[in-house]
Motif scaffolding. Sequence first.
Motif, PDB file in Angstrom:
ATOM      1  N   THR A 486      12.253  25.911 -16.075  1.00 44.46           N
ATOM      2  CA  THR A 486      11.217  25.869 -17.102  1.00 44.46           C
ATOM      3  C   THR A 486      10.223  24.734 -16.862  1.00 44.46           C
ATOM      4  O   THR A 486       9.021  24.973 -16.802  1.00 44.46           O
ATOM      5  CB  THR A 486      11.815  25.723 -18.505  1.00 44.46           C
ATOM      6  N   TYR A 487      10.731  23.508 -16.680  1.00 43.89           N
ATOM      7  CA  TYR A 487       9.801  22.388 -16.490  1.00 43.89           C
ATOM      8  C   TYR A 487       9.249  22.374 -15.059  1.00 43.89           C
ATOM      9  O   TYR A 487       8.110  21.958 -14.841  1.00 43.89           O
ATOM     10  CB  TYR A 487      10.477  21.061 -16.820  1.00 43.89           C
ATOM     11  N   GLY A 488      10.084  22.811 -14.101  1.00 41.78           N
ATOM     12  CA  GLY A 488       9.627  22.855 -12.712  1.00 41.78           C
ATOM     13  C   GLY A 488       8.445  23.798 -12.530  1.00 41.78           C
ATOM     14  O   GLY A 488       7.601  23.599 -11.656  1.00 41.78           O
ATOM     15  N   ALA A 489       8.379  24.814 -13.387  1.00 44.43           N
ATOM     16  CA  ALA A 489       7.272  25.767 -13.301  1.00 44.43           C
ATOM     17  C   ALA A 489       5.960  25.142 -13.782  1.00 44.43           C
ATOM     18  O   ALA A 489       4.875  25.643 -13.504  1.00 44.43           O
ATOM     19  CB  ALA A 489       7.592  27.013 -14.131  1.00 44.43           C
ATOM     20  N   LEU A 490       6.052  24.044 -14.514  1.00 41.19           N
ATOM     21  CA  LEU A 490       4.847  23.417 -15.073  1.00 41.19           C
ATOM     22  C   LEU A 490       4.198  22.445 -14.095  1.00 41.19           C
ATOM     23  O   LEU A 490       3.013  22.147 -14.186  1.00 41.19           O
ATOM     24  CB  LEU A 490       5.193  22.637 -16.347  1.00 41.19           C
ATOM     25  N   VAL A 491       5.016  21.892 -13.197  1.00 42.77           N
ATOM     26  CA  VAL A 491       4.495  20.925 -12.216  1.00 42.77           C
ATOM     27  C   VAL A 491       5.048  21.388 -10.871  1.00 42.77           C
ATOM     28  O   VAL A 491       6.078  22.027 -10.830  1.00 42.77           O
ATOM     29  CB  VAL A 491       5.008  19.498 -12.530  1.00 42.77           C
ATOM     30  N   ASP A 492       4.370  21.076  -9.794  1.00 41.56           N
ATOM     31  CA  ASP A 492       4.898  21.517  -8.499  1.00 41.56           C
ATOM     32  C   ASP A 492       6.105  20.678  -8.125  1.00 41.56           C
ATOM     33  O   ASP A 492       6.061  19.457  -8.186  1.00 41.56           O
ATOM     34  CB  ASP A 492       3.822  21.359  -7.406  1.00 41.56           C
ATOM     35  N   ILE A 493       7.176  21.333  -7.750  1.00 43.18           N
ATOM     36  CA  ILE A 493       8.336  20.575  -7.292  1.00 43.18           C
ATOM     37  C   ILE A 493       8.912  21.243  -6.044  1.00 43.18           C
ATOM     38  O   ILE A 493       9.147  22.458  -6.032  1.00 43.18           O
ATOM     39  CB  ILE A 493       9.389  20.394  -8.403  1.00 43.18           C
ATOM     40  N   ALA A 494       9.111  20.424  -4.992  1.00 44.60           N
ATOM     41  CA  ALA A 494       9.692  20.952  -3.753  1.00 44.60           C
ATOM     42  C   ALA A 494      11.161  21.256  -4.004  1.00 44.60           C
ATOM     43  O   ALA A 494      11.801  20.572  -4.808  1.00 44.60           O
ATOM     44  CB  ALA A 494       9.545  19.915  -2.640  1.00 44.60           C
ATOM     45  N   PRO A 495      11.712  22.276  -3.315  1.00 42.28           N
ATOM     46  CA  PRO A 495      13.112  22.648  -3.571  1.00 42.28           C
ATOM     47  C   PRO A 495      14.094  21.484  -3.373  1.00 42.28           C
ATOM     48  O   PRO A 495      15.108  21.411  -4.051  1.00 42.28           O
ATOM     49  CB  PRO A 495      13.382  23.746  -2.538  1.00 42.28           C
ATOM     50  N   SER A 496      13.769  20.555  -2.487  1.00 44.36           N
ATOM     51  CA  SER A 496      14.710  19.463  -2.213  1.00 44.36           C
ATOM     52  C   SER A 496      14.517  18.277  -3.160  1.00 44.36           C
ATOM     53  O   SER A 496      15.320  17.346  -3.162  1.00 44.36           O
ATOM     54  CB  SER A 496      14.528  18.986  -0.774  1.00 44.36           C
ATOM     55  N   HIS A 505       7.992  12.141 -15.220  1.00 43.57           N
ATOM     56  CA  HIS A 505       6.700  11.592 -15.640  1.00 43.57           C
ATOM     57  C   HIS A 505       5.619  12.668 -15.546  1.00 43.57           C
ATOM     58  O   HIS A 505       4.785  12.809 -16.435  1.00 43.57           O
ATOM     59  CB  HIS A 505       6.290  10.356 -14.829  1.00 43.57           C
ATOM     60  N   ARG A 506       5.673  13.430 -14.442  1.00 41.44           N
ATOM     61  CA  ARG A 506       4.658  14.488 -14.275  1.00 41.44           C
ATOM     62  C   ARG A 506       4.796  15.537 -15.375  1.00 41.44           C
ATOM     63  O   ARG A 506       3.812  16.093 -15.853  1.00 41.44           O
ATOM     64  CB  ARG A 506       4.754  15.097 -12.874  1.00 41.44           C
ATOM     65  N   VAL A 507       6.021  15.788 -15.815  1.00 37.97           N
ATOM     66  CA  VAL A 507       6.216  16.726 -16.932  1.00 37.97           C
ATOM     67  C   VAL A 507       5.537  16.190 -18.202  1.00 37.97           C
ATOM     68  O   VAL A 507       4.868  16.926 -18.920  1.00 37.97           O
ATOM     69  CB  VAL A 507       7.729  16.997 -17.167  1.00 37.97           C
ATOM     70  N   THR A 508       5.646  14.877 -18.432  1.00 37.81           N
ATOM     71  CA  THR A 508       5.005  14.327 -19.644  1.00 37.81           C
ATOM     72  C   THR A 508       3.473  14.425 -19.545  1.00 37.81           C
ATOM     73  O   THR A 508       2.799  14.579 -20.559  1.00 37.81           O
ATOM     74  CB  THR A 508       5.403  12.856 -19.918  1.00 37.81           C
ATOM     75  N   GLU A 509       2.953  14.332 -18.322  1.00 38.99           N
ATOM     76  CA  GLU A 509       1.493  14.505 -18.159  1.00 38.99           C
ATOM     77  C   GLU A 509       1.093  15.927 -18.528  1.00 38.99           C
ATOM     78  O   GLU A 509       0.050  16.166 -19.146  1.00 38.99           O
ATOM     79  CB  GLU A 509       1.076  14.185 -16.723  1.00 38.99           C
ATOM     80  N   LYS A 510       1.958  16.862 -18.148  1.00 40.63           N
ATOM     81  CA  LYS A 510       1.705  18.263 -18.501  1.00 40.63           C
ATOM     82  C   LYS A 510       1.750  18.430 -20.033  1.00 40.63           C
ATOM     83  O   LYS A 510       0.923  19.127 -20.613  1.00 40.63           O
ATOM     84  CB  LYS A 510       2.760  19.147 -17.818  1.00 40.63           C
ATOM     85  N   PHE A 511       2.708  17.770 -20.666  1.00 43.54           N
ATOM     86  CA  PHE A 511       2.795  17.832 -22.135  1.00 43.54           C
ATOM     87  C   PHE A 511       1.492  17.350 -22.775  1.00 43.54           C
ATOM     88  O   PHE A 511       1.006  17.925 -23.744  1.00 43.54           O
ATOM     89  CB  PHE A 511       3.934  16.948 -22.666  1.00 43.54           C
ATOM     90  N   GLU A 512       0.934  16.261 -22.216  1.00 42.95           N
ATOM     91  CA  GLU A 512      -0.310  15.719 -22.774  1.00 42.95           C
ATOM     92  C   GLU A 512      -1.417  16.752 -22.738  1.00 42.95           C
ATOM     93  O   GLU A 512      -2.191  16.900 -23.686  1.00 42.95           O
ATOM     94  CB  GLU A 512      -0.757  14.490 -21.963  1.00 42.95           C
ATOM     95  N   ALA A 513      -1.470  17.488 -21.621  1.00 44.76           N
ATOM     96  CA  ALA A 513      -2.586  18.403 -21.401  1.00 44.76           C
ATOM     97  C   ALA A 513      -2.372  19.762 -22.052  1.00 44.76           C
ATOM     98  O   ALA A 513      -3.334  20.499 -22.281  1.00 44.76           O
ATOM     99  CB  ALA A 513      -2.800  18.576 -19.896  1.00 44.76           C
ATOM    100  N   ASP A 514      -1.134  20.085 -22.358  1.00 45.69           N
ATOM    101  CA  ASP A 514      -0.824  21.470 -22.706  1.00 45.69           C
ATOM    102  C   ASP A 514       0.111  21.510 -23.936  1.00 45.69           C
ATOM    103  O   ASP A 514       1.306  21.219 -23.828  1.00 45.69           O
ATOM    104  CB  ASP A 514      -0.140  22.103 -21.470  1.00 45.69           C
TER     105      ASP A 514
END
Length: 615
Positions: A486-496, A505-514
């Motif tokens: 769910t959260y990985g779909a919001l920000v790019d995350i490499a499989p490893s 932190h990047r998820v919280t940036e997404k929260f700010e914008a969305d």
Amino acid sequence: MYLFRILFVLSIASLTLGNIFDDLLHDLKAAITCGACHTLAVTLKGIAELGDAALVNSVAAVCKATKAEDDDVCEGTVQEQGPILARVLRNISPFGETSSKLCNIVQLCDQPPINIYTVPLPAPAADIRIPTSQGRQPFKVVHISDVHVDRQYLVGTESECTKPICCRKYADSTSDVRVPAGPFGSYQCDTPDSLLNSLFKQVEASGSAFVIFTGDVVEGMWTPEVGEILNDINTFNDEMLGALQMPVFSTIGNHEAAPANSFPTSDTPAADATGYDAQYVFDAASSEWAPWINATAAEQLKHHSGSYSVIAPGTNLRIISLNTVYWYNLNLWIYDSDEQHPDPNGIMAFAVQELQAAEEAGQKAWIIGHMPPGAPDTLHDQSNYYDQIVQRYQHTIAGHFFGHSHLDQFEIAYQDYEKRTADNAVAVSWIAPSVTPRNANGAFKVYEVDPDTYDIMDAHVYVANLSDPNFDTEPTWHLYYSARETYGALVDIAPSEPLGPTFWHRVTEKFEADDEAFNMYTRFMQRDYDVEPCDAGCKKETICGLRAMRSEDNCVTDSTLAREAKKPGTTPRNSTAYYDSCEGTGVLHILAKAIGAMSSGQVSENFLALYVLTR
Ligand SMILES: *[C@@H]1O[C@H](CO)[C@@H](O)[C@H](O)[C@H]1NC(C)=O
Ligand SMILES: *[C@@H]1O[C@H](CO)[C@@H](O)[C@H](O)[C@H]1NC(C)=O
Ligand SMILES: *[C@@H]1O[C@H](CO)[C@@H](O)[C@H](O)[C@H]1NC(C)=O
């Protein structure tokens, strides 16, 4: 007022107490600022100096008159906790820093500025070994928290009562039950044994290597007794031992003592003389957890106030379990002196000792504890000192796990809190949702753990939905969401890439914008139950809280909120639900409610005076 004075003096036959009680009513009504709270502290101290009974009777009377709680809850809580508060008040200056910390709890003063303290830390070795992921298959670990098993849960009793926990037979229960307690649990109630057994079956079936349990076995009763606590701890561990083939590594929660939250510190040795001493909790845990931890750890538990460390079997991972209740703002013993003790009961020193040993041995470490370090009810000083440890051992600690809030949350630590960016993020705490369905659907997490780095690759949250029509027949714990999906779909995350601090932190940036992404988080937090709308201000504060594993940075300033709440036409932020869930009902909570009722004019002084006289 005149009549009141006369009658009061006649009935109490003590002019001093009469006058002081009059002052108390006045001070409660006037308590809308930090300064006024200190004035109130002068009066309360005066009452405490007349003896424990004077304070207990006054606060219980105020509690009942303002209807802060049901009468039996007022009586029980104040009888149990009042003497500790009285002792505290006698020992401190009403104008000092400790007094300000108490006033912070009733939301009238901000927490005082940090007392600068440098935690003694060995210098890092030049060659700290940092394992890299080999991309091997992750293993699973279950995280459960805040089970709050109620051994007196009674199916069919009222589940929507007026007390802090329902689904029990109380002396004042009436026979007409509106919403009967269900066979497997109800909102507003703690966990029945039936739900616990259902949980254990699910945990056993998860195929996990081990379980971490971040505390609070005991139900949220306002008057726990020592015998009941010991029975609760014993029964829970016996049942778990019977039901699970995997080891369980536990921590001590604030409910594991009677009175609740009452863990005297070693800085106040005279506490023993008063009959309060939490050693019985540590001794019980030491023997009950022995099947899962070795003899060294069992000894540590007894001698380090409930903290210990173990190597998880078959791993290179040191699990360090810290008793964090000495950093908890409702442990009244913390306020027993005007002197500020940086590391009550040496919990931080113990953490440093164990982390240093892990670093030297080339091990990774996980910290497990009850209090989330960034939570509003974690003392700023201790959180700040703990953060120094987090920074120093950031390469050794692969995970931080906490509970207490009952909410599914996370908190990020930064190298520099002035610059909270993805690059500066150094650690993340995983906070587990509660098993108890009181105020939310019961839930737990299953982590996918990299077997070389011990990083978290994914977290699956399972929920038993009380609103599911089949819940009363046989609860099912369904997969609610996968954090990576769910959260990985919001920000790019490499499989490893692990679900580490940078990712969050990047998820919280997404929260700010969305807003939609953010609302998903708040729904998850409460497991879809009673989700309150969160406006722009609330969203800002929530995101700030996610970006704070250090409580001084979480943007919660209770005094500001309390003042805001008193402006006409504004809705006070509702912290009632939060306090009810994780803390149970405490004497300071009661005072806060009484202050609210008096200062907002809901209860007039005269009414209160007459009430006191008629009882
Ligand atoms: C317990 O485990 C620790 C860590 O592996 C080890 O250092 C200690 O010697 C063990 N204690 C006993 C009594 O086996
Ligand atoms: C529980 O069930 C209710 C009713 O079907 C639904 O609205 C809610 O989203 C569910 N919650 C969870 C966490 O599955
Ligand atoms: C706060 O929550 C309590 C308990 O859930 C509720 O009774 C009360 O009405 C709420 N107050 C506000 C102002 O929303």
